[in-house]
Design a protein around this motif. Structure first.
Motif, short mmCIF file in Angstrom:
data_model
loop_
_atom_site.label_atom_id
_atom_site.label_comp_id
_atom_site.label_asym_id
_atom_site.label_seq_id
_atom_site.Cartn_x
_atom_site.Cartn_y
_atom_site.Cartn_z
N ARG A 262 0.83 -1.09 0.14
CA ARG A 262 0.20 0.27 -0.32
C ARG A 262 1.10 1.43 0.28
NH1 ARG A 262 -5.90 1.03 0.75
NH2 ARG A 262 -5.61 3.39 -0.01
N GLY B 143 -5.15 -1.73 4.93
CA GLY B 143 -4.76 -1.04 3.79
C GLY B 143 -4.98 -1.98 1.98
N HIS C 231 -7.07 -3.14 -0.52
CA HIS C 231 -8.46 -2.82 -1.35
C HIS C 231 -9.08 -3.79 -1.53
CE1 HIS C 231 -4.58 0.16 -2.68
NE2 HIS C 231 -5.71 1.27 -2.18
#
Ligand code: NAP
Ligand code: ZN
Length: 319
Positions: A171, A194, A196
């Motif tokens: 990230r 972090g 997604h």
């Protein structure tokens, strides 16, 4: 069981570290069980060490008594081979492991060649930084080797000690990060670290949805899996990189590698230079291990908890 040994005189290039913290990496469990056939008993495991320098050898110029430092998997190398002189000491054929055929960090004191003892940036707290010395560098190095950047799509397989740090570093590199996990209960935490996207790797439907989407998949799991499914998740030119050590040989069809110019690779830890860089990046970008702290005397309880996969995400011993 406690164990005492006499390390003899301090070598001219060695330092002695008074240990305050030591993380429990799954490699310690592999060594304790002799999974790799390299263990010699008795030995003291532990290679995610932070402490303060207690003594320095006569030729050590770079470190001082009292300084806070870290020591990871590697405690020495030959210093003169091609790989050492290229700053790739982690590839030295004569590399010495901190707790392989010697005694490591589940202890009061440990010694190492000063080249492998790295100052810890002030912004990092010892408890949360100790796991960076092995787990952190092991995932940071392949992200650098494979040139991860803001356009990269990176998958992290196995959200344990290494994996939860890999999510944070990927990230920080600006990549789109997907966590592949067998534990659905980790989804919320993986996203908070972090990630997604979160894929339950036990669900074939979820795995089909990510076919052909990843530039780099970093396996941190120490278990056998269907690696062909991960190769199928790579975009053309993508790489499946191993740092976690599955027990069985990795069996893959050649055709998906050939047709998409895909690759399979692996890497051990990272060089002292890369360790310094990684610690600096961690300090500036707030990368830190989520830890469970145990007093050194409770090392056996801590190891049992790691073995059962119950630690979120790294057990750290403290003196
Ligand atoms: P860990 O904290 O125990 O985490 C391992 C993770 O693997 C688990 O959290 C789990 O993640 C996943 N996993 C466990 N059993 C699984 C199964 N049956 N099927 C699929 N996934 C499974 O271990 P670690 O300390 O991160 O170490 C991981 C591996 O990296 C070990 O093999 C260690 O020796 C190796 N290692 C290599 C290097 C190197 O230099 N290359 C350095 C350090 C460590 P999910 O719950 O998310 O599935
Ligand atoms: Zn390790």
């Amino acid at each position: 069981m406690s164990f005492k040994y006499d390390p003899g005189d301090l070598g001219p290039n060695e330092v002695e570290i008074a240990i305050t913290h030591c993380g429990i990496c799954h490699s310690d469990l592999h060594l304790i069980a002799n999974d790799w056939g390299i263990s010699q008993y008795p030995f003291i495991p532990g290679h995610e060490i932070i402490g303060t320098i207690k003594a320095t050898g006569t030729e050590v110029l770079s470190l001082e008594v009292g300084q806070r430092v870290g020591l990871g998997w590697q405690s020495n190398s030959c210093g003169i081979c091609e790989w050492c002189t290229r700053g790739m000491e982690n590839l030295c054929p004569a590399s010495e492991g901190t707790c392989v055929h010697r005694n490591g960090g589940y202890a009061d004191l440990v010694r190492a060649n000063s080249r492998f003892v790295i100052p810890i940036p002030e912004a990092l707290e010892s408890e949360h930084a100790a796991p960076l010395l092995c787990g952190g560098i092991t995932v940071y190095n392949p992200l650098r080797i494979h040139g991860v950047n803001p356009s990269s799509r990176v998958g992290i397989v196995g959200i344990g000690g290494l994996g939860h740090l890999a999510i944070q570093f990927a990230r920080a590199f600006g990549a789109e990060v997907t966590a592949f996990s067998t534990s659905v209960t980790k989804e919320e935490e993986a996203r908070a670290l972090g990630a997604h996207n979160f894929v339950n790797s036990r669900e074939s439907k979820a795995m089909k949805e990510v076919v052909g989407t990843m530039d780099l998949i970093l396996n941190t799991a120490n278990a056998d899996q269907d690696w062909g499914v991960y190769v199928a998740s790579l975009r053309p030119t993508g790489t499946l990189a191993f740092v976690g050590v599955p027990p069985s040989p990795v069996s893959i069809h050649a055709f998906p590698l050939i047709s998409g110019q895909r690759a399979i690779s692996g890497s051990p830890i990272g060089s002292p230079y890369m360790l310094k860089e990684m610690l600096d990046v961690a300090a500036r970008h707030g990368v830190k291990a989520t830890t469970e702290l145990f007093p050194m005397a409770q090392v056996n309880e801590a190891i049992e908890k790691v073995k059962k996969g119950k630690v979120r995400y790294r057990a750290v011993l403290a003196n």
